[in-house]
Design an enzyme around this catalytic site. Structure first.
Site, PDB file in Angstrom:
ATOM      1  CG  HIS A  70      -4.549   2.615  -0.520  1.00 20.11           C
ATOM      2  ND1 HIS A  70      -5.355   2.077   0.160  1.00 20.11           N
ATOM      3  CD2 HIS A  70      -3.454   3.061   0.221  1.00 20.11           C
ATOM      4  CE1 HIS A  70      -5.084   2.160   1.520  1.00 20.11           C
ATOM      5  NE2 HIS A  70      -3.804   2.554   1.373  1.00 20.11           N
TER       6      HIS A  70
ATOM      7  CG  HIS B 227       2.445  -0.010   4.145  1.00 21.36           C
ATOM      8  ND1 HIS B 227       2.192  -1.136   5.275  1.00 21.36           N
ATOM      9  CD2 HIS B 227       1.003   0.761   4.218  1.00 21.36           C
ATOM     10  CE1 HIS B 227       0.939  -0.724   5.886  1.00 21.36           C
ATOM     11  NE2 HIS B 227       0.518  -0.015   5.274  1.00 21.36           N
TER      12      HIS B 227
ATOM     13  CG  ASP C 122      -2.005  -1.010   1.291  1.00 19.94           C
ATOM     14  OD1 ASP C 122      -1.990  -2.214   0.279  1.00 19.94           O
ATOM     15  OD2 ASP C 122      -2.919  -0.895   2.177  1.00 19.94           O
TER      16      ASP C 122
HETATM   17 ZN   LIG Z   1      -2.505   3.205   2.938  1.00 20.37          ZN
END
Ligand SMILES: [Zn+2]
Length: 235
Positions: A94, A190, A44
């Site tokens: 996102h 991430h 992400d």
């Molecule tokens: Zn995020």
């Protein structure tokens, strides 16, 4: 926090809580047939300068991942965005500025999603089909709206809330993933939101271990497909 706000982080952090979320929300996917092992690595908050390092690793091992991109960084790194798609990975929406969607009106949240989608389409010539809400915070209204817009709503496996953003060290990240690895796990990591050397290093170390165990690295859409094909849609 408002009554109707769902905080998936809270569910992940408190094993005693019952997860009774709507079945349409993708999170814990269990594939009981151990003869074929699958894992979804998801990243992400990119794209960032760390994303190409991950893409190089996934290319080296001929593996696939899912990248939930933030629109403002898609606009900043169009070439990396294109590379994600060109190399066969899945791209997910996102939002544009990474807000807490549960605090936005539907119009505001639509704008976050649509501007991101426009950026993805411009640079990568494709649209995304999955949406992950920042911070795992949302309302059911968000899920329904996402479906209307053509997205599956995708979180992660409850026990794969790895918290790489706490900088626990690559060893700890590797251990957190291995301790909870199951067939069909969706791992939350991430490639943005801060320095990600530890995450890249952890992924590098995880590859040989998981490949040796027989895991195949697939995208979320592929996981849905496997689940529907083998288990009649029990996802
Ligand atoms: Zn995020």
């Amino acid at each position: 926090m408002a009554e109707d706000v769902i905080d998936f982080r809270e569910i992940c952090e408190n094993p005693e809580l019952v997860d009774n979320l709507d079945h349409r929300i993708i999170r814990d996917v269990r594939l009981p047939d151990e003869s074929e092992l699958y894992v979804c690595f998801t990243f992400d908050d990119g794209p960032t300068e760390y994303t190409p390092l991950l893409l190089d690793l996934f290319k080296q091992y001929d593996a696939k991942a899912t990248f939930f991109v933030v629109g403002e960084f898609v606009d900043e790194f169009p070439n990396i965005t294109r590379r994600i798609v060109e190399e066969g990975h899945q791209i997910g929406n996102h939002t544009y500025f990474h807000p807490d969607l549960s605090k936005l009106t539907i119009e505001e949240s639509d704008k976050e999603i649509m501007t991101t989608e426009a950026a993805i389409t411009t640079y990568a010539k494709t649209r995304s089909h999955i949406l992950r809400p920042p911070y795992g915070l949302f309302r059911m209204e968000t899920v329904e709206r996402a479906e209307q817009m053509g997205y599956r709503f995708a979180l992660w496996s409850r026990d794969m809330y790895v918290r790489d953003w706490e900088y626990p060290g690559a060893d700890a990240i590797v251990q957190r993933v291995l301790d909870n690895m199951k067939n069909g796990s969706i791992v939350l990591l991430h490639d943005g939101g801060g320095e990600r050397e530890q995450t890249v290093e952890a992924v590098q170390r995880l590859f040989p271990i998981l490949l040796k165990k027989g895991y195949k690295f697939i995208t979320i859409s592929e996981l849905i497909e496997v689940s529907e094909r083998k288990y009649a849609g029990k996802i």
